[in-house]
Design a protein around this motif. Sequence first.
Motif: not given
Length: 438
Positions: A49-72
Motif C-alpha cells: 500500500f503506497e499512495v499513487g503507486l498502483e496507478p503508475l504501475l497500471e499506466k506503464h505496464t499497459a503500454t509495455g514501457r514497464l514490465r517485470f521478469t525473473t530472468d536476468y
Amino acid sequence: MTLRVSVIGTSYLGATHAAGMAEFGHEVIGIDIDEDKVKVLNAGQSHIFEVGLEPLLEKHTATGRLRFTTDYTQIADWADVHFLALGTPSQANGAADLSQLHAAVESLAPLLTEPCLVVGKSTVPVGTAMALEARIRGLAPAGDAVEVAWNPEFLREAYAVEDTLHPDRLVFGTHSRHALEVLDEVYALPISDRTPVVRCDIATAELIKVAANSFLATKISFINAMAQMCQAAGGDVTLLADAIGFDNRIGREFLNAGLGFGGGCLPKDIAALAYRADELGVNVLSDFIHAVEAINDGQRTEIADLAIEQAGGDVTGKRIAVLGAAFKPGTDDTRNSPALTVADRLHAAGADVRIYDPEARLPPREGFTQVASVEQAMLGAEVVLHLTEWPEFRQLDPEKFADLVKAKVLIDARLKLHAPTWRNAGWKVVQIGRAATM
C-alpha cells in the motif's frame, strides 16, 4: 533521451523506482526472484500500500514501457543502466545484511558483455560500492567497461511516489565523468525542474543517506527526551517544540513528541551506521547513535508502563484497545512498528489486546487480536491507546464510544487528538509531555 533501465529488486523501493523511471520516459524492466510478486506487478497491481503507486504501475505496464521478469538474461545486455534496489536489513549485531545485494551482483555480473552503468540505490555501509565494483568487474566479461555509481534514495513511506517524481535533491556518487552524464540523462526531467543535484565521490554518497536518517532520528529522540522533562517539570512539549521550531537553525519538522520512530529505514540505517563507525574507530559517533536508540526504545516502554499504570497497576485479563499497527500513517508497513512493540509488551503483562488499523494486515500472532473496526477494538476496553496517527482517528467522536468502553481512559501517544473534546465527553486523556494541560 530514452534509456533502457533495469531495476533489480521490486519491493517498496524497487517497485516505486521502476514506476518512476517509466514515468520519466525510459523503457524499464524490473527483476525479482519472487515469481508471485512479478505476476502481480505485470498485472499493473501493487503488492504494497503506497499512495499513487498502483496507478503508475497500471499506466506503464499497459503500454509495455514497464514490465517485470525473473530472468536476468532479459536485462543484462539490454539495459544501459542497472539500478540495485535490494533490501539491506539489520543483522542481530546491527550490521547491514548485504546478502541480497551480493546475490544480485553474482547473478548479473557474469552476463554483462557490454559497457554499462550499475547504480546502487540501496542504503549501504560506506565502502560497499567500491567492493561491489571490484567484484562486478572481476566477474563481468566486459570487465572495466562496467562502472558503478551510487544514487541513494530519500523516499518517505506514504510519499514515495511524490518523492520519486519530484525529489527534493539528487545525489550522484561516482568517480567517472561518463557516469555523471548518464545519470544526468536518467534524471533529465527532475533536473529540468531545478531539482538540486549533489555530485560527489562514492563514499560521500553512501554516507549522505545514513547521515540524513540519523539526524532525523536525533531530532525525534531529542524532543521525546524533552517530553519527559516537560512531564516531570509540568510543561507542555508541543508548545516548546512550536517555540524552538521558529528558529530557522532548528526548524519545526520532526519535532513531534510521541511514541518515537520505527519502520524499515531509520532504525536499521542508524544501527548500521553505528556498527560501521565502530569498525572504523569513530566511537564518538557510535556512542551518540546508541543514545538516540536508547531514548527511542524507552518511549515504547514508557507508553506500555503508562497503560499499565492507568489500568490500576495490573493489566492481567484486562482489555486494552490499540488504535494503529502501521509504524506511520499512509502505509501498511509494520516493520519495527512502535505500536506493535507496545502491544506486545502489554500482552506480555497479561492484557487482552485488541488492535485496529485501517490498512495494515497482520499475520496471526499470539499476543493480540486484530479487529475490523474502532468499535470492535474499544468494546469492553479499560484503556484506549492512540499509537498511529491515522487521520480517521482524529475525526472520532468520543461520545460515540463512551458506552462501549469499560473505562473512559485514553492515552494519546502521538499527541494528535484534540484532548479538550475528549475531556468534555468525560474521558481521562493522558498525553506524555503535556502535563501543563492535564
